[in-house]
Scaffold this active site. Sequence first.
Site, PDB file in Angstrom:
ATOM      1  N   ARG A  12      -1.993   1.746  -7.005  1.00  0.00           N
ATOM      2  CA  ARG A  12      -1.324   1.538  -5.661  1.00  0.00           C
ATOM      3  C   ARG A  12       0.101   0.844  -5.861  1.00  0.00           C
ATOM      4  NH1 ARG A  12      -5.379  -1.942  -1.583  1.00  0.00           N
ATOM      5  NH2 ARG A  12      -6.484  -0.480  -0.855  1.00  0.00           N
ATOM      6  N   HIS A  15       0.370  -4.865   3.036  1.00  0.00           N
ATOM      7  CA  HIS A  15      -0.963  -4.509   3.250  1.00  0.00           C
ATOM      8  C   HIS A  15      -1.485  -5.709   3.650  1.00  0.00           C
ATOM      9  CE1 HIS A  15      -4.609  -2.472   4.003  1.00  0.00           C
ATOM     10  NE2 HIS A  15      -5.203  -2.298   2.797  1.00  0.00           N
ATOM     11  N   SER A  70      -5.672   6.843   4.630  1.00  0.00           N
ATOM     12  CA  SER A  70      -6.698   6.211   3.280  1.00  0.00           C
ATOM     13  C   SER A  70      -5.340   6.707   2.301  1.00  0.00           C
ATOM     14  CB  SER A  70      -7.837   6.668   3.771  1.00  0.00           C
ATOM     15  OG  SER A  70      -8.655   6.607   2.777  1.00  0.00           O
ATOM     16  N   HIS A 128       1.110  -0.995  -0.312  1.00  0.00           N
ATOM     17  CA  HIS A 128      -0.378   0.364   0.096  1.00  0.00           C
ATOM     18  C   HIS A 128       1.106   1.166  -0.014  1.00  0.00           C
ATOM     19  CE1 HIS A 128      -3.418   2.323   0.761  1.00  0.00           C
ATOM     20  NE2 HIS A 128      -3.859   1.979   0.870  1.00  0.00           N
TER      21      HIS A 128
END
Lengths: 207, 658, 246
Positions: free
Chosen positions: B353, B424, B307, B289
């Site tokens: 990502r 992640h 986020s 991530h």
Amino acid sequence: MAVTGIVFLLFLVAHAFGNLKVFYGRADYNTYAAWLRTMGSPAIPHRLALTILEIVLVLCVLLHIGSAVELALRARRARPIGYAGGRPKQSYASRTMRVGAILVVLFVIYHLLDLTFRVANPKGIAGDPYDNVVADFSNPFVTIFYVVCLIVIGLHIRHGVWSALQTLGRSNARRERSINIFAIAFSVVLIAAFLAVPFGVVIGVVH
Amino acid sequence: MADSKSTADTVEPDENLLFTVGDPLQDAKAPEGPIEKRWEERRFKGKIVNPANKRKRSVIVVGTGLAGGSASATLGEAGYQVTAFCYQDSPRRAHSVAAQGGINAAKNYRNDGDSVQRLFYDTVKGGDYRSRESNVHRLAEVSVQIIDQCVAQGVPFARDYGGLLDTRSFGGVQVSRTFYARGQTGQQLLIGAYQALERQIAAGTVKMNTRHEMLEVIVSGGRARGVVVRDMITGEIETHLADAVVLASGGYGNVYFLSTNAMGCNVTATWRAHRKGALFANPCYTQIHPTCIPVSGDHQSKLTLMSESLRNDGRVWVPKAKGDDRSPETIPEDERDYYLERIYPSFGNLVPRDIASRAAKNVCDEGRGVGPGGRGVYLDFSDAIQRLGRDAVEAKYGNLFEMYDRITGEDPYTKPMRIYPAVHYTMGGLWVDYDLQSSIPGLFVIGEANFSDHGANRLGASALMQGLADGYFVLPNTIGSYLAEAPYEGTDPKDVDEAVTAVKERISTFLSINGDRSPDSFHRELGHIMWEYCGMERTDEGLRKAISEIRSLRDEFWKRLKVTGASEELNQTLEKAGRVADFFELAELMCIDALHREESCGGHFRAEHQTEDGEALRDDENFAYVGAWEFTGTGTQPVLHKEALDYEYVHMTQRSYK
Amino acid sequence: MKLTIRVWRQKNEADKGRLAEYPIDGIEPDMSFLEMMDLLNEELIGKGEDPVAFDHDCREGICGMCSMAIDGVPHGPEKATTTCQLYMRHFKDGDTITVEPWRAAAFPVVKDLVVDRSAFDRIIQSGGYVSAPTGSAPEAGSTPIPHEDASKAFDAATCIGCGACVAACPNASAMLFTAAKVTHLGLMPQGQPERYQRVTAMVEQMDAEGFGGCTNTGVCHTVCPKGIPLETIGRMNGDILKALRP
């Protein structure tokens, strides 16, 4: 606790109104005191109303103290070991509820012996509460004791009003702030009304 | 796809014999016919256990996060006798709780052209064409029911001012199909499942064992028949037997030591099953991530995700000059390199990502990284604050800014944030068929623990969807077929004894090595190796180096490990030792898988296989298969079984975000 | 930074327990409180001593596992912060920090700083759910919920079940925890059919677990890492009274 507490508050409001009659002078005040006994007369017997009120109050006291003791015992059972490192911040009024309550009980006992049964009063004249009150607050020790106790009662009421409304489910996010402001205002005004009497004696308005 | 030919037989086994190639693998349960009918067909053809018999069938569920919790509750409601285990002190704490973004569902409430078909398509494409079409289509179909189910449980999803369910859009898709509950969607969904589970516990259909760790699967007569667990408080080794075992024990991102996983997340349950014969599929697919708070020092134990939505308004940059350690606000505009905007002019800061993560690694490798150790890039909101005003930025990202400030002690309103990629999610996991049954009959695997639905890369807000799809709707239907055939022959006591003895011997080994290094110190070092060589970018050379380093560190582990205390008590060091031991074995397999997969796809980037622009270069000719590994022993070559992937409905294309 | 850590050491539930003192050096301001504890444990393991057992998992403030009273305050001095998100920069060189487990009879100490919070699970079991078996759900969009109700329900639903409210309450009462669940479900239309039987059952269970009574001190809210509003208690009390009505 919430319900009995509200009974006390109603009683105290009436009590405060009665007290303030002291500023109308000896005659008015003593007449008012006598009326408490003859309330509803002649329709109902002498002192009946007052006796009922006294019984209700005594019952409330027993229930209030009973619940408080139970809560305190439960709290002790629920936390047998305390913290060694300190404690979280907590409002003074809520923190002193239990300690304050003991002082309040002692005060009420003294107050009854002083002005109801007159055994602790410097004068103790039956039928002349006005003089008895003036006699009390002419003594600085008695005055200081009264003032201290009234402030403690004020703190007890400040938390009590908020707590009672929360317990009875009257509080929500929108009202929370107003309830707290009300609790503070109510206890300040009520205690100010009670403090007015000793203050009046000290400055010589009541003599 | 059941009868498809394997296209990858041409790849030679590795010259150093790190692995061997075994028979191709087929999903025997793979349904046929039109894709939109397959799930219905499977449910219709599956056997059903009659209600009176359900009470006589028992199921063990290991792990009670979104997948395991929802499965336990649903199986309990159906009337099965369920025994569930979790290592936490309550099922409410499983790491599903930490998912922030949301959950996808093809509800098309926005009338923006969404459909089951589109969610299916987006997920297959997002997975870089390495997932099974049938499974993904089923996931998309079921997504709609998940939202209904969660709303019925009282999950407080975000609502618009008309009181209807709100949605937002999420990376990699063009429709708004992500349902959310502020930044705590995972928590709210988990609590929904947890409450349903607690209801069944009260009803007596589920027996919950918290603070229990599964240490072995009991296989008898070729079927999974139970588990060996350790009561983490008393240290007692217990055996539990049942008609079927379900693993819902999550992913293995903690092999990197530093990840966004919870500290307790581990591979032990799935690895123990792997050692007993369950195939492990695609272990190298790791999602990294891009927006995490960077490492601040050697003491760091955990990485915190910020986020992804931050990239909507923040601009990513590093200084143009190497080793420029001026305070960011004093670096003039023309000495900054907004590298994402420069390299990817059309997507800019919003590239997917994996691309954002790799770009950050590249600039840091060039020596232009910022913050402690030079492993960080700036995410700057000063433009957004100027354009929208501080209040608007605060309204949008206030809680994230606060979290950043709390962790780093820096105010992102006045100083750009520093971010860096972190591990992640792991797309790989135990191989399962369409019924979510592993290669050991009676052993089912759900949620992040299996490999099934995300291919080589998972889209945002799809993890929650898959966990709940498996737990509420898929497994409770498919497991019936297996249980309908039960009772199976009794468990051989010898098999039980063998499993128990293995567990006890392992524990006493840990306690008796009496060396001088804690399990944590080994874990940290292993994590370094994995992050360095099997992280965002992998090379043949690096992976070979990693394998040899892992092996020698593993030898050292078994010689120098120090575990204090005893087994018959709460012993967190002992727990840790067991988990790290399994991570060592997994780490090697991950590197072997990464080494054998001579292509770049999704969460697996091989530096040797990239386009001229530095993009991932897939090799569909040779690698359009699931790599499922068979265990043959610690340090001996695992056997690769290939399950070919056929695409009948979605056409393979190369991604481009320029 | 150099610190002195006084930690509660207790071998098991039966053990009496005591405070032990450990000096610790090399603390960085960027360490979290738990990373400081990790460091202490590494040192203890190095010396062959038993490390301090403590609960922790997500280390990002959402799982509710971490549970330390730091200088008598659950989760320490920072507002709306769990222990795992408390950083050492809030302490000074030379400080002595006392670390104790949650103190409540309903949360018996398992070992050192680890306590048993299963009482919370049993409160939820008694009624903290909506009975909605899988498969029975109506279409999600069929019941609009006013934005404000959903948002207030969410505020209550953010409870992470860490138990700080109980640990801080001078009465060791579990009112805030219970009220948060009662409020969350009580504000949702889906929670209405079971609303009053839920509150009765949950309060009964709460009392049976040996938590203390509520005296509305508000300390629970002060220490709550998620800032669960006090109004939840008012709302639950309202529901209790309604449930009592014949």
